[in-house]
Design a protein around this motif. Structure first.
Motif, PDB file in Angstrom:
ATOM      1  N   MET A 130     -10.252 -13.647 -10.441  1.00  0.00           N
ATOM      2  CA  MET A 130      -9.149 -12.767 -10.091  1.00  0.00           C
ATOM      3  C   MET A 130      -9.609 -11.859  -8.964  1.00  0.00           C
ATOM      4  O   MET A 130     -10.696 -11.318  -8.990  1.00  0.00           O
ATOM      5  N   ALA A 131      -8.759 -11.690  -7.981  1.00  0.00           N
ATOM      6  CA  ALA A 131      -9.104 -10.867  -6.824  1.00  0.00           C
ATOM      7  C   ALA A 131      -9.203  -9.399  -7.217  1.00  0.00           C
ATOM      8  O   ALA A 131      -8.495  -8.925  -8.095  1.00  0.00           O
ATOM      9  N   ARG A 132     -10.102  -8.691  -6.542  1.00  0.00           N
ATOM     10  CA  ARG A 132     -10.276  -7.270  -6.788  1.00  0.00           C
ATOM     11  C   ARG A 132      -9.037  -6.531  -6.299  1.00  0.00           C
ATOM     12  O   ARG A 132      -8.527  -6.792  -5.214  1.00  0.00           O
ATOM     13  N   ARG A 133      -8.538  -5.612  -7.111  1.00  0.00           N
ATOM     14  CA  ARG A 133      -7.364  -4.815  -6.736  1.00  0.00           C
ATOM     15  C   ARG A 133      -7.800  -3.705  -5.790  1.00  0.00           C
ATOM     16  O   ARG A 133      -8.769  -3.011  -6.049  1.00  0.00           O
ATOM     17  N   LEU A 134      -7.069  -3.538  -4.697  1.00  0.00           N
ATOM     18  CA  LEU A 134      -7.395  -2.513  -3.713  1.00  0.00           C
ATOM     19  C   LEU A 134      -7.082  -1.127  -4.255  1.00  0.00           C
ATOM     20  O   LEU A 134      -6.135  -0.941  -5.007  1.00  0.00           O
ATOM     21  N   THR A 135      -7.880  -0.161  -3.846  1.00  0.00           N
ATOM     22  CA  THR A 135      -7.610   1.224  -4.220  1.00  0.00           C
ATOM     23  C   THR A 135      -6.449   1.743  -3.370  1.00  0.00           C
ATOM     24  O   THR A 135      -6.078   1.129  -2.356  1.00  0.00           O
ATOM     25  N   VAL A 136      -5.902   2.878  -3.747  1.00  0.00           N
ATOM     26  CA  VAL A 136      -4.812   3.496  -2.978  1.00  0.00           C
ATOM     27  C   VAL A 136      -5.273   3.751  -1.549  1.00  0.00           C
ATOM     28  O   VAL A 136      -4.570   3.441  -0.589  1.00  0.00           O
ATOM     29  N   ALA A 137      -6.471   4.293  -1.404  1.00  0.00           N
ATOM     30  CA  ALA A 137      -6.992   4.597  -0.071  1.00  0.00           C
ATOM     31  C   ALA A 137      -7.110   3.325   0.766  1.00  0.00           C
ATOM     32  O   ALA A 137      -6.758   3.311   1.950  1.00  0.00           O
ATOM     33  N   GLU A 138      -7.585   2.244   0.156  1.00  0.00           N
ATOM     34  CA  GLU A 138      -7.716   0.980   0.890  1.00  0.00           C
ATOM     35  C   GLU A 138      -6.355   0.425   1.273  1.00  0.00           C
ATOM     36  O   GLU A 138      -6.174  -0.084   2.383  1.00  0.00           O
ATOM     37  N   ARG A 139      -5.372   0.527   0.363  1.00  0.00           N
ATOM     38  CA  ARG A 139      -4.027   0.027   0.679  1.00  0.00           C
ATOM     39  C   ARG A 139      -3.418   0.806   1.830  1.00  0.00           C
ATOM     40  O   ARG A 139      -2.822   0.234   2.741  1.00  0.00           O
ATOM     41  N   LEU A 140      -3.576   2.132   1.799  1.00  0.00           N
ATOM     42  CA  LEU A 140      -3.000   2.947   2.866  1.00  0.00           C
ATOM     43  C   LEU A 140      -3.722   2.710   4.188  1.00  0.00           C
ATOM     44  O   LEU A 140      -3.100   2.674   5.244  1.00  0.00           O
ATOM     45  N   ALA A 141      -5.037   2.538   4.127  1.00  0.00           N
ATOM     46  CA  ALA A 141      -5.808   2.325   5.344  1.00  0.00           C
ATOM     47  C   ALA A 141      -5.501   0.970   5.968  1.00  0.00           C
ATOM     48  O   ALA A 141      -5.648   0.783   7.171  1.00  0.00           O
ATOM     49  N   SER A 142      -5.062   0.031   5.166  1.00  0.00           N
ATOM     50  CA  SER A 142      -4.813  -1.305   5.695  1.00  0.00           C
ATOM     51  C   SER A 142      -3.332  -1.567   5.937  1.00  0.00           C
ATOM     52  O   SER A 142      -2.888  -2.705   5.937  1.00  0.00           O
ATOM     53  N   ALA A 143      -2.562  -0.521   6.137  1.00  0.00           N
ATOM     54  CA  ALA A 143      -1.115  -0.658   6.339  1.00  0.00           C
ATOM     55  C   ALA A 143      -0.783  -1.481   7.576  1.00  0.00           C
ATOM     56  O   ALA A 143       0.345  -1.911   7.749  1.00  0.00           O
ATOM     57  N   GLU A 144      -1.773  -1.737   8.419  1.00  0.00           N
ATOM     58  CA  GLU A 144      -1.566  -2.512   9.635  1.00  0.00           C
ATOM     59  C   GLU A 144      -1.186  -3.957   9.328  1.00  0.00           C
ATOM     60  O   GLU A 144      -0.517  -4.613  10.111  1.00  0.00           O
ATOM     61  N   LYS A 145      -1.631  -4.442   8.183  1.00  0.00           N
ATOM     62  CA  LYS A 145      -1.404  -5.849   7.863  1.00  0.00           C
ATOM     63  C   LYS A 145       0.076  -6.167   7.760  1.00  0.00           C
ATOM     64  O   LYS A 145       0.878  -5.347   7.345  1.00  0.00           O
ATOM     65  N   ASP A 146       0.423  -7.339   8.144  1.00  0.00           N
ATOM     66  CA  ASP A 146       1.796  -7.809   8.029  1.00  0.00           C
ATOM     67  C   ASP A 146       1.892  -8.671   6.777  1.00  0.00           C
ATOM     68  O   ASP A 146       1.253  -9.709   6.682  1.00  0.00           O
ATOM     69  N   LEU A 147       2.687  -8.204   5.815  1.00  0.00           N
ATOM     70  CA  LEU A 147       2.847  -8.952   4.582  1.00  0.00           C
ATOM     71  C   LEU A 147       4.014  -9.919   4.719  1.00  0.00           C
ATOM     72  O   LEU A 147       5.078  -9.565   5.216  1.00  0.00           O
ATOM     73  N   LEU A 148       3.799 -11.123   4.286  1.00  0.00           N
ATOM     74  CA  LEU A 148       4.877 -12.101   4.262  1.00  0.00           C
ATOM     75  C   LEU A 148       5.801 -11.799   3.100  1.00  0.00           C
ATOM     76  O   LEU A 148       5.424 -11.125   2.141  1.00  0.00           O
ATOM     77  N   LEU A 149       7.006 -12.295   3.168  1.00  0.00           N
ATOM     78  CA  LEU A 149       7.977 -12.051   2.112  1.00  0.00           C
ATOM     79  C   LEU A 149       7.437 -12.474   0.750  1.00  0.00           C
ATOM     80  O   LEU A 149       7.659 -11.799  -0.251  1.00  0.00           O
ATOM     81  N   VAL A 150       6.683 -13.561   0.711  1.00  0.00           N
ATOM     82  CA  VAL A 150       6.113 -14.024  -0.564  1.00  0.00           C
ATOM     83  C   VAL A 150       5.123 -12.990  -1.098  1.00  0.00           C
ATOM     84  O   VAL A 150       5.096 -12.719  -2.293  1.00  0.00           O
ATOM     85  N   ASP A 151       4.334 -12.416  -0.227  1.00  0.00           N
ATOM     86  CA  ASP A 151       3.380 -11.387  -0.643  1.00  0.00           C
ATOM     87  C   ASP A 151       4.113 -10.155  -1.166  1.00  0.00           C
ATOM     88  O   ASP A 151       3.703  -9.547  -2.152  1.00  0.00           O
ATOM     89  N   ILE A 152       5.197  -9.793  -0.493  1.00  0.00           N
ATOM     90  CA  ILE A 152       5.975  -8.629  -0.911  1.00  0.00           C
ATOM     91  C   ILE A 152       6.559  -8.868  -2.302  1.00  0.00           C
ATOM     92  O   ILE A 152       6.488  -8.017  -3.181  1.00  0.00           O
ATOM     93  N   ALA A 153       7.114 -10.042  -2.508  1.00  0.00           N
ATOM     94  CA  ALA A 153       7.715 -10.365  -3.800  1.00  0.00           C
ATOM     95  C   ALA A 153       6.671 -10.372  -4.913  1.00  0.00           C
ATOM     96  O   ALA A 153       6.970 -10.053  -6.060  1.00  0.00           O
TER      97      ALA A 153
END
Length: 123
Positions: A1-24
């Motif tokens: 299972m993939a490691r869950r990102l911390t809040v800080a990591e998620r906010l810092a990586s906001a540059e990434k473009d999520l595909l609709l499947v990832d969003i869902a």
């Protein structure tokens, strides 16, 4: 299972473009958006409470605000100022709310996001 990102990591990586499947696939996608809104609000205001944030969030975000605040606090992105204010929400009957500000870590994340956004806008 993939490691869950911390809040800080998620906010810092906001540059990434999520595909609709990832969003869902994001079970906490709405909370993530509220967390980003809190970070952005904190960039532009010295301190804030949930009263301030409710004024700028759509109705659906109000229920996630407490979870987002707790997540950002636990992640070291925001910190309590020591001040309290009465809630302006009629449903809460004026209970006390904490006043928050971005922590040093939160300001660094915000500055990095701003620099990245300005860099991609110039390109």
């Amino acid at each position: 299972m993939a490691r869950r990102l911390t809040v800080a990591e998620r906010l810092a990586s906001a540059e990434k473009d999520l595909l609709l499947v990832d969003i869902a696939a994001q079970s906490s996608w709405d909370q993530f958006l509220v967390e980003q809104a809190v970070l952005t609000f904190g960039q532009h205001h010295a301190d804030f409470s949930c009263n301030d944030l409710r004024d700028v969030l759509p109705e659906m975000g109000h229920g996630l605000l407490g979870a987002a605040i707790n997540s950002l606090r636990a992640g070291g992105v925001i910190e309590h100022t020591g001040a309290m204010v009465p809630s302006t929400s009629p449903a809460t009957h004026g209970h006390r709310l904490a006043v928050w500000r971005l922590s040093t870590r939160g300001r660094a994340i915000a500055a990095e996001r701003t620099a990245r956004a300005q860099g991609s806008a110039a390109a």
